[in-house]
Design a protein around this motif. Structure first.
Motif, PDB file in Angstrom:
ATOM      1  N   ASP A 259      84.459 -23.901 -33.306  1.00  0.00           N
ATOM      2  CA  ASP A 259      84.576 -22.532 -32.794  1.00  0.00           C
ATOM      3  C   ASP A 259      83.815 -21.578 -33.723  1.00  0.00           C
ATOM      4  N   ARG A 260      83.963 -21.797 -35.002  1.00  0.00           N
ATOM      5  CA  ARG A 260      83.252 -20.962 -35.970  1.00  0.00           C
ATOM      6  C   ARG A 260      81.743 -21.168 -35.850  1.00  0.00           C
ATOM      7  N   GLY A 261      81.314 -22.417 -35.678  1.00  0.00           N
ATOM      8  CA  GLY A 261      79.888 -22.697 -35.523  1.00  0.00           C
ATOM      9  C   GLY A 261      79.319 -21.985 -34.302  1.00  0.00           C
ATOM     10  N   MET A 262      80.067 -21.997 -33.213  1.00  0.00           N
ATOM     11  CA  MET A 262      79.543 -21.395 -31.969  1.00  0.00           C
ATOM     12  C   MET A 262      79.373 -19.887 -32.078  1.00  0.00           C
ATOM     13  N   LYS A 263      80.082 -19.257 -33.023  1.00  0.00           N
ATOM     14  CA  LYS A 263      79.911 -17.805 -33.190  1.00  0.00           C
ATOM     15  C   LYS A 263      78.486 -17.451 -33.583  1.00  0.00           C
ATOM     16  N   THR A 264      77.803 -18.370 -34.279  1.00  0.00           N
ATOM     17  CA  THR A 264      76.435 -18.064 -34.732  1.00  0.00           C
ATOM     18  C   THR A 264      75.386 -18.844 -33.945  1.00  0.00           C
ATOM     19  N   LEU A 265      75.811 -19.491 -32.854  1.00  0.00           N
ATOM     20  CA  LEU A 265      74.875 -20.318 -32.087  1.00  0.00           C
ATOM     21  C   LEU A 265      73.640 -19.522 -31.654  1.00  0.00           C
ATOM     22  N   GLY A 266      73.877 -18.323 -31.122  1.00  0.00           N
ATOM     23  CA  GLY A 266      72.773 -17.516 -30.605  1.00  0.00           C
ATOM     24  C   GLY A 266      71.712 -17.240 -31.662  1.00  0.00           C
ATOM     25  N   VAL A 267      72.125 -16.740 -32.825  1.00  0.00           N
ATOM     26  CA  VAL A 267      71.121 -16.407 -33.849  1.00  0.00           C
ATOM     27  C   VAL A 267      70.467 -17.652 -34.428  1.00  0.00           C
ATOM     28  N   ARG A 268      71.248 -18.732 -34.562  1.00  0.00           N
ATOM     29  CA  ARG A 268      70.648 -19.956 -35.106  1.00  0.00           C
ATOM     30  C   ARG A 268      69.576 -20.495 -34.161  1.00  0.00           C
ATOM     31  N   VAL A 269      69.925 -20.631 -32.884  1.00  0.00           N
ATOM     32  CA  VAL A 269      68.991 -21.266 -31.948  1.00  0.00           C
ATOM     33  C   VAL A 269      67.764 -20.378 -31.693  1.00  0.00           C
ATOM     34  N   GLU A 270      67.962 -19.083 -31.700  1.00  0.00           N
ATOM     35  CA  GLU A 270      66.803 -18.178 -31.569  1.00  0.00           C
ATOM     36  C   GLU A 270      65.831 -18.401 -32.713  1.00  0.00           C
ATOM     37  N   ARG A 271      66.369 -18.420 -33.919  1.00  0.00           N
ATOM     38  CA  ARG A 271      65.531 -18.576 -35.100  1.00  0.00           C
ATOM     39  C   ARG A 271      64.892 -19.979 -35.130  1.00  0.00           C
ATOM     40  N   GLN A 272      65.685 -21.000 -34.821  1.00  0.00           N
ATOM     41  CA  GLN A 272      65.170 -22.368 -34.837  1.00  0.00           C
ATOM     42  C   GLN A 272      64.057 -22.530 -33.796  1.00  0.00           C
ATOM     43  N   SER A 273      64.229 -21.887 -32.628  1.00  0.00           N
ATOM     44  CA  SER A 273      63.210 -21.986 -31.572  1.00  0.00           C
ATOM     45  C   SER A 273      61.918 -21.311 -32.009  1.00  0.00           C
ATOM     46  N   GLU A 274      62.083 -20.161 -32.648  1.00  0.00           N
ATOM     47  CA  GLU A 274      60.908 -19.413 -33.096  1.00  0.00           C
ATOM     48  C   GLU A 274      60.114 -20.221 -34.129  1.00  0.00           C
ATOM     49  N   THR A 275      60.825 -20.777 -35.108  1.00  0.00           N
ATOM     50  CA  THR A 275      60.152 -21.566 -36.146  1.00  0.00           C
ATOM     51  C   THR A 275      59.549 -22.835 -35.550  1.00  0.00           C
ATOM     52  N   ALA A 276      60.295 -23.487 -34.634  1.00  0.00           N
ATOM     53  CA  ALA A 276      59.814 -24.747 -34.046  1.00  0.00           C
ATOM     54  C   ALA A 276      58.512 -24.506 -33.285  1.00  0.00           C
ATOM     55  N   LEU A 277      58.438 -23.405 -32.555  1.00  0.00           N
ATOM     56  CA  LEU A 277      57.216 -23.117 -31.800  1.00  0.00           C
ATOM     57  C   LEU A 277      56.035 -22.942 -32.753  1.00  0.00           C
ATOM     58  N   ARG A 278      56.259 -22.212 -33.837  1.00  0.00           N
ATOM     59  CA  ARG A 278      55.163 -21.978 -34.790  1.00  0.00           C
ATOM     60  C   ARG A 278      54.749 -23.280 -35.479  1.00  0.00           C
ATOM     61  N   LEU A 279      55.729 -24.128 -35.822  1.00  0.00           N
ATOM     62  CA  LEU A 279      55.388 -25.413 -36.460  1.00  0.00           C
ATOM     63  C   LEU A 279      54.656 -26.331 -35.482  1.00  0.00           C
ATOM     64  N   ALA A 280      55.109 -26.339 -34.222  1.00  0.00           N
ATOM     65  CA  ALA A 280      54.468 -27.206 -33.221  1.00  0.00           C
ATOM     66  C   ALA A 280      53.026 -26.755 -33.012  1.00  0.00           C
ATOM     67  N   GLU A 281      52.803 -25.441 -32.985  1.00  0.00           N
ATOM     68  CA  GLU A 281      51.434 -24.924 -32.830  1.00  0.00           C
ATOM     69  C   GLU A 281      50.585 -25.287 -34.046  1.00  0.00           C
ATOM     70  N   PHE A 282      51.180 -25.187 -35.218  1.00  0.00           N
ATOM     71  CA  PHE A 282      50.459 -25.543 -36.445  1.00  0.00           C
ATOM     72  C   PHE A 282      50.060 -27.024 -36.408  1.00  0.00           C
ATOM     73  N   LEU A 283      51.013 -27.902 -36.095  1.00  0.00           N
ATOM     74  CA  LEU A 283      50.734 -29.346 -36.110  1.00  0.00           C
ATOM     75  C   LEU A 283      49.699 -29.724 -35.063  1.00  0.00           C
ATOM     76  N   ASN A 284      49.783 -29.065 -33.923  1.00  0.00           N
ATOM     77  CA  ASN A 284      48.904 -29.372 -32.792  1.00  0.00           C
ATOM     78  C   ASN A 284      47.424 -29.284 -33.172  1.00  0.00           C
ATOM     79  N   GLY A 285      47.103 -28.464 -34.158  1.00  0.00           N
ATOM     80  CA  GLY A 285      45.695 -28.293 -34.522  1.00  0.00           C
ATOM     81  C   GLY A 285      45.228 -29.218 -35.653  1.00  0.00           C
ATOM     82  N   GLN A 286      46.099 -30.079 -36.187  1.00  0.00           N
ATOM     83  CA  GLN A 286      45.726 -30.861 -37.381  1.00  0.00           C
ATOM     84  C   GLN A 286      45.064 -32.185 -37.007  1.00  0.00           C
ATOM     85  N   LYS A 287      44.092 -32.600 -37.839  1.00  0.00           N
ATOM     86  CA  LYS A 287      43.307 -33.784 -37.465  1.00  0.00           C
ATOM     87  C   LYS A 287      44.109 -35.095 -37.537  1.00  0.00           C
ATOM     88  N   GLN A 288      45.186 -35.114 -38.350  1.00  0.00           N
ATOM     89  CA  GLN A 288      45.989 -36.345 -38.459  1.00  0.00           C
ATOM     90  C   GLN A 288      46.923 -36.540 -37.261  1.00  0.00           C
TER      91      GLN A 288
END
Ligand SMILES: *Cc1c(COP(=O)(O)O)cnc(C)c1O
Length: 401
Positions: A259-288
């Motif tokens: 129950d305590r974890g779910m109180k912060t679900l919104g901010v955690r998942v928003e932030r995690q999604s934002e970072t994941a998108l930027r990391l996925a875009e970064f990786l997508n351009g790498q030669k390896q």
């Protein structure tokens, strides 16, 4: 929040569950702000008359914690608010939730269709245990509506999918799956663990039941095991009766943490999604890198569907390296920030060579037969800074250049 565009055909943007409940008028017995941990197996009655009133339905209350407990009820009610569900029921783990739904809906001769990619143990449960009870289990090659067009006409009891699926993050067109299921008289059960209700509410798209491994994003801190089912009140009531017999209940202490974890679900998942998108875009351009599986990328086969269904694209992605399994092992050993551990969805980033973590007993070939490409790395984004995670990946990639 990253910016998936609106579906031009719908007037409403995709909704996630971020419901705000009024704080007033919800006080509990001792006015503690969070619902206390009712660490009890049983509840007392004042008299024979008191007990009779409870059993007669004239007084409310609790009886024995296998049939319900106020701490569990608080977390269940929060989850129902997030999912937009009538009711929810917690379980001792995600697998307890998944298996209980299957026990409830299936029986000898009933047909279960699993859309391609699922959590490994969901498929193992269906193949090894359900088939012992003469359930007809059919596993389709991918999580799309297309594969359903080819299945035989015999009746279907349950259609099951994950959204997004693990580990290549396929996002099936939920509305069309629901339509298909209705047309066949089947129930659509959606494991929405990876999306979480912040990004997608499957019931709004016609799913009958939503299941979660609450161990992942809902709990969000890698400190508990729990599962959940959300759906209509009559169905959840039936599951509650079944749970009293099967016994896979969650402890009050764990329910409190959830129950305590779910109180912060919104901010955690928003932030995690934002970072994941930027990391996925970064990786997508790498030669390896051979390819990145993330529905937020235009190159993902379900990018358009994900834009329509999801408020953002989530905190989990996977990728393949040109160097194959050896390069994957070296990269994992070179990374300094993500921990090497099973699971995902917590505040700490986690990275794994997926076949080695989840399919060690059957090896790379066995995993490949299950559709998991050797060398695929699954990355769960935590709450660390994007720049630190990016630099760590960049350093790791240099080691395999
Ligand atoms: C982890 C997971 C499960 C199983 O959950 P547990 O809490 O580990 O029992 C089921 N479905 C998905 C998609 C998962 O990731």
């Amino acid at each position: 929040m990253s910016e998936p565009s609106k579906d031009p055909e719908t007037t409403e943007p995709p909704t996630g569950g971020n419901k705000i409940e009024p704080g007033r008028g919800r006080r509990n017995a001792e006015n503690s702000l969070p619902t206390p941990i009712f660490q009890t197996a049983t509840f007392t009655f004042d008299s024979a008359a008191d007990l009779a009133a409870f059993h007669g339905g004239e007084s409310k209350g609790y009886f024995y914690s296998r049939y319900g407990n106020p701490t569990l009820a608080a977390a269940e009610s929060r989850l129902s608010g997030l999912e937009g569900a009538d009711a929810s029921l917690l379980y001792a783990s995600g697998m307890a939730a998944v298996s209980s739904v299957f026990w409830a809906l299936l029986g000898p001769g009933a047909r279960l269709i699993l859309l391609g990619e699922t959590y490994r143990h969901t498929r193992d449960f269906a193949e090894s245990l359900l088939s012992r009870y003469k359930v007809d289990v059919e596993i389709l090659p991918e999580n799309t509506i297309r594969v359903l067009e080819k299945v035989s006409e015999s009746p279907v009891r349950v259609l099951f999918t994950e959204i997004p699926s693990n580990p290549t993050m396929r996002v099936p067109e939920l509305g069309r799956l629901a339509e298909w299921a209705r047309g066949r008289g089947a129930k659509l059960v959606v494991d929405s663990t990876i999306a979480s209700p912040v990004l997608l509410r499957p019931l709004e798209h016609g799913a009958d039941l939503v299941v979660h491994s609450a161990t992942k994003f809902l709990g969000g801190h890698n400190d508990l095991l729990a599962g959940a089912v959300s759906g209509s009140q009559p169905f959840i009531d039936a599951l509650l009766e079944q749970q009293a017999l099967l016994g896979a209940v969650i402890s009050p202490h764990t329910a409190f943490l959830l129950d305590r974890g779910m109180k912060t679900l919104g901010v955690r998942v928003e932030r995690q999604s934002e970072t994941a998108l930027r990391l996925a875009e970064f990786l997508n351009g790498q030669k390896q890198i051979k390819c990145v599986h993330y529905p937020g990328l235009e190159s993902h086969p379900d990018h358009e569907t994900a834009r329509k269904l999801m408020a953002a694209f989530g905190g989990l992605f996977s990728f393949e390296l040109n160097g194959g399994p050896e390069a994957a092992d070296r990269l994992i050993d070179s990374l300094r920030i993500p921990v090497l551990a099973a699971g995902f969805g917590g505040t700490e980033s986690q990275a794994e060579h997926h076949s080695r973590m989840a399919y060690a007993d059957i090896g790379l070939e066995g995993a490949l037969a299950r559709g998991v490409v050797p060398g695929l790395i699954r990355y769960s984004v935590g709450l660390e800074d994007f720049e630190a995670l990016r630099d760590d990946l960049a350093e790791g990639l240099k080691a395999i250049a």
